[in-house]
Design a protein around this motif. Structure first.
Motif, PDB file in Angstrom:
ATOM      1  N   LEU A 178       0.823  -1.203   0.000  1.00  0.00           N
ATOM      2  CA  LEU A 178       0.000   0.000   0.000  1.00  0.00           C
ATOM      3  C   LEU A 178       0.860   1.257   0.000  1.00  0.00           C
ATOM      4  N   ARG A 179       0.343   2.292  -0.649  1.00  0.00           N
ATOM      5  CA  ARG A 179       0.971   3.602  -0.535  1.00  0.00           C
ATOM      6  C   ARG A 179       0.594   4.208   0.808  1.00  0.00           C
ATOM      7  N   GLU A 180       1.327   5.263   1.228  1.00  0.00           N
ATOM      8  CA  GLU A 180       1.088   5.837   2.558  1.00  0.00           C
ATOM      9  C   GLU A 180      -0.352   6.293   2.734  1.00  0.00           C
ATOM     10  N   SER A 181      -0.908   6.956   1.722  1.00  0.00           N
ATOM     11  CA  SER A 181      -2.280   7.451   1.845  1.00  0.00           C
ATOM     12  C   SER A 181      -3.271   6.303   1.963  1.00  0.00           C
ATOM     13  N   GLU A 182      -2.945   5.157   1.346  1.00  0.00           N
ATOM     14  CA  GLU A 182      -3.850   4.003   1.377  1.00  0.00           C
ATOM     15  C   GLU A 182      -3.717   3.208   2.666  1.00  0.00           C
ATOM     16  N   GLU A 396      -5.195   6.306 -12.038  1.00  0.00           N
ATOM     17  CA  GLU A 396      -4.399   7.149 -11.143  1.00  0.00           C
ATOM     18  C   GLU A 396      -5.303   7.971 -10.226  1.00  0.00           C
ATOM     19  N   LYS A 397      -4.883   8.086  -8.949  1.00  0.00           N
ATOM     20  CA  LYS A 397      -5.626   8.878  -7.970  1.00  0.00           C
ATOM     21  C   LYS A 397      -4.716   9.941  -7.362  1.00  0.00           C
ATOM     22  N   ASP A 398      -5.333  10.962  -6.737  1.00  0.00           N
ATOM     23  CA  ASP A 398      -4.544  12.020  -6.114  1.00  0.00           C
ATOM     24  C   ASP A 398      -4.173  11.638  -4.679  1.00  0.00           C
ATOM     25  N   GLU A 399      -3.582  12.601  -3.949  1.00  0.00           N
ATOM     26  CA  GLU A 399      -3.121  12.318  -2.590  1.00  0.00           C
ATOM     27  C   GLU A 399      -4.266  12.013  -1.624  1.00  0.00           C
TER      28      GLU A 399
END
Length: 462
Positions: A178-182, A396-399
């Motif tokens: 996962l990315r940090e935001s996720e 693609e999604k934003d922050e």
């Protein structure tokens, strides 16, 4: 011993995304002569009955789901409640304890298969003579990340996103993460899910206490994750392979979709389906439909009414319905997904990456794949498909984890453009995996080996 017939009880969680995979596995076992007692809520009987191909061997036993204050009267599955009320449904589910105990004492099966009923292993030990298998119908990646990672000293919420996104020691992949935001989405695992138990505890206790863990996957795709789970929980992990229902021809006519789909050229239409539980915010819903309009391709969208609305039409952007009425169809009801994916006009599948949809898209259709996940397990499925298998493109999604109509359109165009290098690459990889997964004997060999391993567990001292 391996030729003797097993008697198995199926006790899945009260969601069609769990009930249906358990039924698919029941059909495969019954095909080989094994007896199944399938425990399900009353209001799920009609739908599950249609999927029961061996009613002489698969017996449906209807459960009366207890009423819990705060639940709508008659609520028996997650399809009947908002997400915020699922914890109360889990409380009602756990109150089936005495009924399940009585049923098992009378039947004395060889096995009970379960997923969310974390108290089943202790109950089986109390009764004696029953083996338990925790059957996972979600990706092993979520099990290996979320269930192996214990909350740090105080609470999970005290951890930083950077700490949560870091794979646990020995984790088998650096791409399916996962990315940090996720990673913040993992906090939901530590919310109460039933009286006095968190979602995390519910899943981990079941996997810790059972005799074996079953995975609806194959070693070729997710073997490293399953090996990691086997090591961490110190017990066997059994593969069933991807167990899928076969598409049929009738439902398209029943739903009036056949004539509509026939209007479009082969491979030209974009089909999007988000499952029975995913509900978008109104602004994201509008970006979704405007993104499909922007592609200028015909599309079929199956989605729940967005939050705060009573129908999909209520949430349409101004003038949208009039602009797309010739080539766009939006439905908020159940549709036969497999049959639609198999139709010649469908060239692209925009999927929320639910585990069942992931396997259907990999093994049973030729469509180009665009990935638009929202929940944490679906995000991990998307990473597996894009970064490891390289069979699709994630939007693609934003922050803030939001997508735009432009990025949705860009992803669809990327895979649908015949001159796109990426589109050709994901199509080639998709065909390779489909060829393997649909090859003669692939599924049946997994099921046969699964049954042999079940017999092996019975040989061990109970």
């Amino acid at each position: 011993m391996t030729e003797s017939k097993l008697e198995i009880v199926m006790f899945p969680w009260l969601a069609f995304g769990h009930l249906i995979p358990f039924m698919n596995l029941s059909n495969e076992l019954a095909k080989r002569g094994h007896k199944i007692s399938f425990l399900l809520p009353k209001n799920a009987e009609i739908r599950l009955e249609k999927l029961n191909h061996y009613p002489n061997l698969i017996k449906l036993h209807k459960l009366t789901i207890p009423h819990v204050d705060g639940l709508p009267y008659g609520a028996e599955t997650t399809a009947d409640v908002r997400g915020s009320l699922e914890s109360l449904l889990a409380t009602a589910f756990d109150e089936l304890y005495d009924e399940i105990k009585s049923f098992l004492q009378n039947l004395k099966p060889h096995f009970i298969f379960f997923d969310f009923a974390y108290w089943i292993p202790d109950l089986a030990l109390e009764i004696g003579g029953i083996k338990t298998l925790c059957y996972k119908v979600v990706c092993p990646a979520i099990s290996s990340i979320a269930l192996i990672r214990s909350p740090v000293k105080t609470t999970f919420m005290a951890s930083t996103a950077a700490e949560l996104v870091k794979p646990p020691p020995g984790y088998p992949s650096t791409t399916v993460v996962l990315r940090e935001s996720e990673a913040k989405l993992l906090s939901s695992l530590f919310h109460e899910y039933g009286k006095g138990v968190t979602f995390y505890e519910r899943l981990k206790k079941g996997m810790t206490g059972c005799d074996a863990i079953g995975m609806e996957t194959c070693r070729e795709i997710e073997g490293t994750f399953c090996d990691y789970i086997a090591t961490q929980f110190e017990k066997p992990v059994l593969y069933t392979g991807p167990v899928l229902a076969e598409p049929t021809k009738g439902p398209l006519e029943e739903h009036g979709l056949s004539d509509w789909l026939e209007k479009f050229q082969a491979g030209s239409l974009v089909f999007c389906a988000f499952g029975s539980q995913m509900i978008l915010e109104k602004k994201q819903f509008q970006q979704l439909v405007l993104g499909f309009e922007l592609t200028e391709l015909p599309f079929l969208l199956v989605v729940k009414p967005p939050q705060g609305t009573n129908s999909v039409e209520e949430a349409f952007p101004e003038g949208f319905k009039e602009r797309v009425q010739e080539k766009g169809l939006i439905l908020d009801c159940w549709v036969p997904q497999l049959e639609i994916l198999s139709h010649k006009s469908v060239g692209c599948f925009v999927t929320h990456c639910g585990y069942g949809s992931m396997w259907e898209s990999l093994a049973l259709c030729d469509c180009q794949l665009v990935l638009l996940p929202c929940s944490v397990d679906h995000i991990l499925n998307a990473r597996l498909m894009e970064q490891q298998l390289k069979v699709g493109i994630e939007v693609e999604k934003d922050e803030n984890d939001l997508f735009t109509k432009e990025n949705l359109c860009k992803a669809v165009k990327c895979v649908m453009d015949k001159d796109s290098q990426i589109g050709c690459l994901v199509k080639e990889n998709h065909m390779k995996w489909k060829e393997l997964l649909s090859s003669p004997g692939f599924t049946s060999n997994y099921i046969d080996n699964f049954i042999k391993e079940l017999h092996g567990l019975l040989v061990e001292k109970i």
